[in-house]
Design a protein around this motif. Structure first.
Motif, short mmCIF file in Angstrom:
data_model
loop_
_atom_site.label_atom_id
_atom_site.label_comp_id
_atom_site.label_asym_id
_atom_site.label_seq_id
_atom_site.Cartn_x
_atom_site.Cartn_y
_atom_site.Cartn_z
N PHE A 17 -7.53 -1.18 20.80
CA PHE A 17 -6.96 -2.50 21.05
C PHE A 17 -6.61 -3.21 19.74
O PHE A 17 -5.53 -3.78 19.60
CB PHE A 17 -7.93 -3.36 21.86
CG PHE A 17 -7.51 -4.80 21.96
CD1 PHE A 17 -6.51 -5.18 22.83
CD2 PHE A 17 -8.11 -5.76 21.16
CE1 PHE A 17 -6.10 -6.51 22.90
CE2 PHE A 17 -7.70 -7.09 21.22
CZ PHE A 17 -6.70 -7.46 22.09
N SER A 18 -7.53 -3.18 18.78
CA SER A 18 -7.28 -3.92 17.54
C SER A 18 -6.15 -3.31 16.72
O SER A 18 -5.38 -4.03 16.09
CB SER A 18 -8.56 -4.06 16.72
OG SER A 18 -9.03 -2.79 16.31
N PHE A 19 -6.02 -1.99 16.73
CA PHE A 19 -4.89 -1.36 16.03
C PHE A 19 -3.58 -1.78 16.68
O PHE A 19 -2.58 -2.04 15.99
CB PHE A 19 -5.02 0.16 16.01
CG PHE A 19 -6.02 0.71 15.02
CD1 PHE A 19 -6.92 -0.10 14.35
CD2 PHE A 19 -6.06 2.07 14.76
CE1 PHE A 19 -7.82 0.42 13.43
CE2 PHE A 19 -6.95 2.61 13.84
CZ PHE A 19 -7.83 1.79 13.18
N MET A 20 -3.56 -1.85 18.00
CA MET A 20 -2.34 -2.29 18.70
C MET A 20 -2.06 -3.76 18.40
O MET A 20 -0.90 -4.15 18.19
CB MET A 20 -2.48 -2.04 20.20
CG MET A 20 -2.51 -0.56 20.54
SD MET A 20 -2.83 -0.25 22.28
CE MET A 20 -1.26 -0.70 22.97
N TRP A 21 -3.11 -4.58 18.38
CA TRP A 21 -2.94 -6.00 18.03
C TRP A 21 -2.32 -6.12 16.64
O TRP A 21 -1.39 -6.91 16.43
CB TRP A 21 -4.29 -6.72 18.09
CG TRP A 21 -4.21 -8.13 17.63
CD1 TRP A 21 -3.90 -9.23 18.38
CD2 TRP A 21 -4.38 -8.60 16.29
NE1 TRP A 21 -3.88 -10.35 17.59
CE2 TRP A 21 -4.18 -9.99 16.30
CE3 TRP A 21 -4.70 -7.98 15.08
CZ2 TRP A 21 -4.28 -10.78 15.15
CZ3 TRP A 21 -4.81 -8.75 13.93
CH2 TRP A 21 -4.59 -10.14 13.97
N PHE A 22 -2.83 -5.34 15.70
CA PHE A 22 -2.33 -5.37 14.33
C PHE A 22 -0.84 -5.01 14.31
O PHE A 22 -0.04 -5.67 13.64
CB PHE A 22 -3.12 -4.39 13.46
CG PHE A 22 -2.72 -4.40 12.01
CD1 PHE A 22 -3.39 -5.20 11.10
CD2 PHE A 22 -1.69 -3.60 11.55
CE1 PHE A 22 -3.02 -5.22 9.77
CE2 PHE A 22 -1.31 -3.61 10.22
CZ PHE A 22 -1.98 -4.42 9.32
N GLN A 23 -0.47 -3.95 15.02
CA GLN A 23 0.93 -3.51 15.04
C GLN A 23 1.85 -4.61 15.58
O GLN A 23 2.98 -4.75 15.13
CB GLN A 23 1.09 -2.24 15.88
CG GLN A 23 0.48 -1.01 15.27
CD GLN A 23 1.12 -0.61 13.96
OE1 GLN A 23 2.30 -0.82 13.72
NE2 GLN A 23 0.32 -0.01 13.08
N ASN A 24 1.36 -5.38 16.53
CA ASN A 24 2.17 -6.44 17.14
C ASN A 24 2.17 -7.74 16.35
O ASN A 24 3.14 -8.49 16.41
CB ASN A 24 1.70 -6.73 18.56
CG ASN A 24 2.05 -5.63 19.52
OD1 ASN A 24 3.09 -5.00 19.39
ND2 ASN A 24 1.18 -5.38 20.48
N ASN A 25 1.09 -8.03 15.63
CA ASN A 25 0.93 -9.34 15.02
C ASN A 25 0.94 -9.38 13.50
O ASN A 25 1.30 -10.40 12.92
CB ASN A 25 -0.38 -9.98 15.51
CG ASN A 25 -0.34 -10.27 16.98
OD1 ASN A 25 0.21 -11.27 17.39
ND2 ASN A 25 -0.90 -9.37 17.79
N ILE A 26 0.55 -8.32 12.85
CA ILE A 26 0.44 -8.31 11.39
C ILE A 26 1.48 -7.39 10.76
O ILE A 26 2.16 -7.78 9.81
CB ILE A 26 -0.98 -7.90 10.93
CG1 ILE A 26 -2.05 -8.81 11.55
CG2 ILE A 26 -1.06 -7.89 9.41
CD1 ILE A 26 -1.97 -10.27 11.18
N ALA A 27 1.62 -6.19 11.28
CA ALA A 27 2.53 -5.20 10.68
C ALA A 27 3.96 -5.71 10.49
O ALA A 27 4.56 -5.46 9.44
CB ALA A 27 2.51 -3.90 11.48
N PRO A 28 4.53 -6.45 11.46
CA PRO A 28 5.92 -6.91 11.27
C PRO A 28 6.08 -7.86 10.07
O PRO A 28 7.18 -8.00 9.54
CB PRO A 28 6.24 -7.65 12.58
CG PRO A 28 5.31 -7.07 13.58
CD PRO A 28 4.05 -6.75 12.82
N LYS A 29 5.00 -8.48 9.64
CA LYS A 29 5.06 -9.43 8.53
C LYS A 29 4.73 -8.80 7.17
O LYS A 29 4.82 -9.46 6.14
CB LYS A 29 4.08 -10.58 8.79
CG LYS A 29 4.40 -11.35 10.06
CD LYS A 29 3.29 -12.33 10.39
CE LYS A 29 3.52 -12.92 11.77
NZ LYS A 29 2.36 -13.56 12.31
N LEU A 30 4.33 -7.53 7.18
CA LEU A 30 3.98 -6.86 5.92
C LEU A 30 5.25 -6.61 5.09
O LEU A 30 6.31 -6.31 5.65
CB LEU A 30 3.28 -5.53 6.19
CG LEU A 30 1.88 -5.59 6.78
CD1 LEU A 30 1.36 -4.18 7.09
CD2 LEU A 30 0.92 -6.31 5.85
#
Length: 181
Positions: A165-178
Motif C-alpha cells: 500500500f505505501s509503495f503505491m501511495w508513494f507512486q501516486n503522491n510523491i514520485a510525480p513530484k520527484l
C-alpha cells in the motif's frame, strides 16, 4: 501502532525492515508438514524431524512499533521507531501522516497510523536493528525506487500489505513530484 514509509533521498530507495515472525513460520510449517497439526491433543505433540529453516518465517515490513508510551505523541513514537529500527534520526516535524487504518483485524483489530519520512545518508546515526533485549532481530533493507513496484508485486518475497500500500501511495503522491534524472 505506528508504521513509517521511509524514503532515502540520497540514494533514491525505500528503507524497510526484515524480521522473523513466529506466526509466519508456523503457517509455513503447517503448509509443508500438515500432519504435525493433525490429531493433536494436550497429551501429545509431534516433533518435526526435518524443521524448516528460520528464513521461512522472515517478512519484509515497514518500520513500525506499538503505541506503548502514553506521554508521547504518535509522531514522537514513530520518530523513535525509525531511530531504533533503522538508525535514522528523523525530527517529528519531518513525519507526514498518511492515514490510519485497522490492522490485524482477525486477531487484535488495532488501529495503525501510517507516516511518511524522507531521510538522507547524513541523517543515519546508527545501525538500527531494533532492541535484541526485547526479542527484536531486525535487518535494515533498502529497496531501490526503480525496483519498488516489482518488489511490491513479487509474491515470492513475503511482505506485509503495508509495504504494498505505501509503495503505491508513494507512486501516486510523491514520485510525480520527484526531479527527473
Amino acid at each position: 501502532s505506528v508504521s513509517i514509509l521511509i524514503f532515502n533521498t540520497s540514494r533514491q530507495c525505500f528503507v524497510v525492515v526484515k524480521q522473523f515472525r513466529p506466526a509466519v513460520y508456523m503457517c509455513e510449517v503447517e503448509r509443508h508438514h500438515p500432519q504435525i497439526f493433525q490429531n493433536q491433543d494436550k497429551e501429545s505433540f509431534s516433533y518435526l524431524e526435518d524443521p524448516l529453516p528460520a528464513v521461512e518465517g522472515v517478512t519484509y515490513e515497514l518500520c513500525a512499533g506499538i503505541v506503548d508510551k502514553p506521554d508521547l505523541s504518535l509522531e514522537e513514537i514513530a520518530a523513535g521507531e525509525v531511530l531504533e529500527e533503522c538508525g535514522y534520526r528523523v525530527p517529528v516535524t519531518g513525519l507526514r501522516r498518511i492515514t490510519s487504518y485497522r490492522s490485524g483485524v482477525g486477531v487484535t483489530g488495532s488501529r495503525q497510523t501510517l507516516f511518511y519520512a524522507e531521510v538522507t545518508d547524513q541523517m543515519r546515526t546508527g545501525e538500527g536493528g531494533g532492541q535484541p533485549e526485547e526479542g527484536e532481530l531486525i535487518e535494515v533493507v533498502e529497496i531501490p525506487l526503480e525496483d519498488s513496484m516489482k518488489f511490491a508485486y513479487d509474491e515470492t518475497l513475503p511482505k506485509t500489505m503495508g509495504v504494498i500500500f505505501s509503495f503505491m501511495w508513494f507512486q501516486n503522491n510523491i514520485a510525480p513530484k520527484l526531479p527527473k534524472p
